[in-house]
Design an enzyme around this catalytic site. Structure first.
Site, PDB file in Angstrom:
ATOM      1  N   PRO A 150       0.785  -3.022  -5.884  1.00  0.00           N
ATOM      2  CA  PRO A 150       1.374  -3.708  -4.725  1.00  0.00           C
ATOM      3  C   PRO A 150       2.887  -3.468  -4.645  1.00  0.00           C
ATOM      4  CG  PRO A 150      -0.174  -5.145  -5.863  1.00  0.00           C
ATOM      5  CD  PRO A 150      -0.003  -3.935  -6.736  1.00  0.00           C
ATOM      6  N   TYR A 151       3.547  -3.425  -5.802  1.00  0.00           N
ATOM      7  CA  TYR A 151       4.983  -3.118  -5.825  1.00  0.00           C
ATOM      8  C   TYR A 151       5.262  -1.786  -5.121  1.00  0.00           C
ATOM      9  CZ  TYR A 151       9.245  -1.079  -7.826  1.00  0.00           C
ATOM     10  OH  TYR A 151      10.448  -0.444  -7.980  1.00  0.00           O
ATOM     11  N   GLY A 152       4.472  -0.760  -5.479  1.00  0.00           N
ATOM     12  CA  GLY A 152       4.660   0.559  -4.873  1.00  0.00           C
ATOM     13  C   GLY A 152       4.481   0.523  -3.363  1.00  0.00           C
TER      14      GLY A 152
END
Ligand code: UGA
Length: 320
Positions: A150-152
């Site tokens: 999700p960060y990416g």
């Protein structure tokens, strides 16, 4: 008259190093940071202690999501957008909201604030995490972007927002996709920081997976250099990989780390963590050709400098 620069995330790992370099070069720097508690805030205060001694530095302690930019945009020449909710492995479930707020909403607000204000450059701190798993190494900038965490996804969205403001409003954006940055002031959730801290305290080191994953580790001074080069870049490219120029397995880099540390350390192998990619390796041809970027750091020496920094926190930050 000296040029005015804004560094967001100024008290963080990369922001604080970049700010020092800009002050050393004679720029007036306004640093923005909201001191999120993703790790001990005393480390962040420590990071900017040198900047705070410089009369050309102003610190604004506020979130980019609430800050009134009206006065700030006037006369600002360059913006280095380093602020983010970082970390790959922590971006699942409820935490995702923080990633959306810090990496997407804040970036959108910054782009809106600066469009139409004659900015000379906005440098976005991009990430290798936008690529996800790949069979093709090294990865060039044209590699498909299919983030695994999700960060990416949020870093890719932030980058896409910057680029669409460039396309539609001429905002002079460059995104530098950093590959696993290390060195003094590295974030407390990152591998080297945790390994060194634990080894110095006789605690075990946990390796996620078999340790055969590879990373293109990039020393922070090379990242600062890439940012300074991006300021005056006159070409047409917008997205650059910024890596260290080689990749190494986690097991091999752990051997180098343990060589730099005293005593015996217990190393435990654990399950892999969702979101972690198997391999990263930057193709830096574009940055070399267009920006003149050439990573200079030596891995062993650079590891020693991070060990020394972690040692220096003893007595200043509890737990070190
Ligand atoms: C790093 C940064 O943390 C991200 O913010 C950044 O966006 C990303 O690089 C990037 O290249 O764009 P990561 O590669 O996960 O992410 O960096 P580390 O935390 O230093 O981890 C390196 C490797 O060590 C990973 O394979 C990880 O699984 C492993 N690791 C980490 C462990 O085995 N044990 C730990 O305790 C911590």
């Amino acid at each position: 008259m000296s040029k005015k620069v804004i560094v967001t995330g100024v008290a963080g790992f990369i922001g604080s190093h970049l700010c020092e370099a800009l002050l050393d070069d004679g720029f007036d720097v306004v640093g923005i940071d909201c001191f999120t508690s993703n790790y001990d805030v005393r480390i962040k205060k420590h990071n900017i202690s040198r900047c705070l001694e410089n009369t050309n530095f102003t610190l604004i302690e506020e979130s980019l999501n609430t800050l009134d930019f009206t006065e700030l945009v006037e006369g600002t020449d360059y913006v280095f957008h380093q602020a983010a909710q970082p970390g790959v492995r922590d971006s699942w479930q409820k935490k995702f909201d923080e990633y959306v707020d810090s990496n997407i909403r804040a970036t959108h607000r910054l782009c809106e604030a600066f469009r139409g204000h004659n900015l000379k450059r906005l440098v976005y701190a991009g990430s290798s995490s936008v690529y996800g798993e790949t069979a093709e190494l090294p990865m060039s900038e044209s590699h498909p972007t299919r983030p695994l965490s999700p960060y990416g996804v949020t870093k890719l969205a932030g980058e896409a927002l910057c680029l669409l403001y460039k396309q539609n409003y001429g905002l002079p954006v460059i995104s530098l996709r950093y590959f696993t940055v290390f060195g003094p002031r590295q974030r407390a959730d990152m591998a080297f920081h945790k390994f060194i801290k634990n080894a110095l305290h006789g605690q075990p080191i946990e390796i996620y997976g078999s340790g055969t994953q590879t990373r293109d580790f990039t020393f922070v001074s090379d990242i600062v250099d890439a940012n300074l080069r991006a300021m005056d870049y006159g070409g047409d490219e917008s997205v650059f990989n910024i890596g260290g120029g080689a990749r190494i397995t986690l097991n091999s880099v752990l051997d180098l780390l343990l060589d730099a540390l005293p005593g015996e350390t217990d190393v435990r192998y654990c399950d892999t963590i969702k979101g972690d990619v198997s391999h990263t390796y930057a193709d830096i041809t574009l940055a070399r050709d267009q920006l003149g970027y050439a990573p200079k750091a030596n891995l062993e020496e650079s590891i020693h400098s991070e060990v020394e920094w972690i040692r220096s926190l003893r007595g200043t930050v509890p737990g070190y």
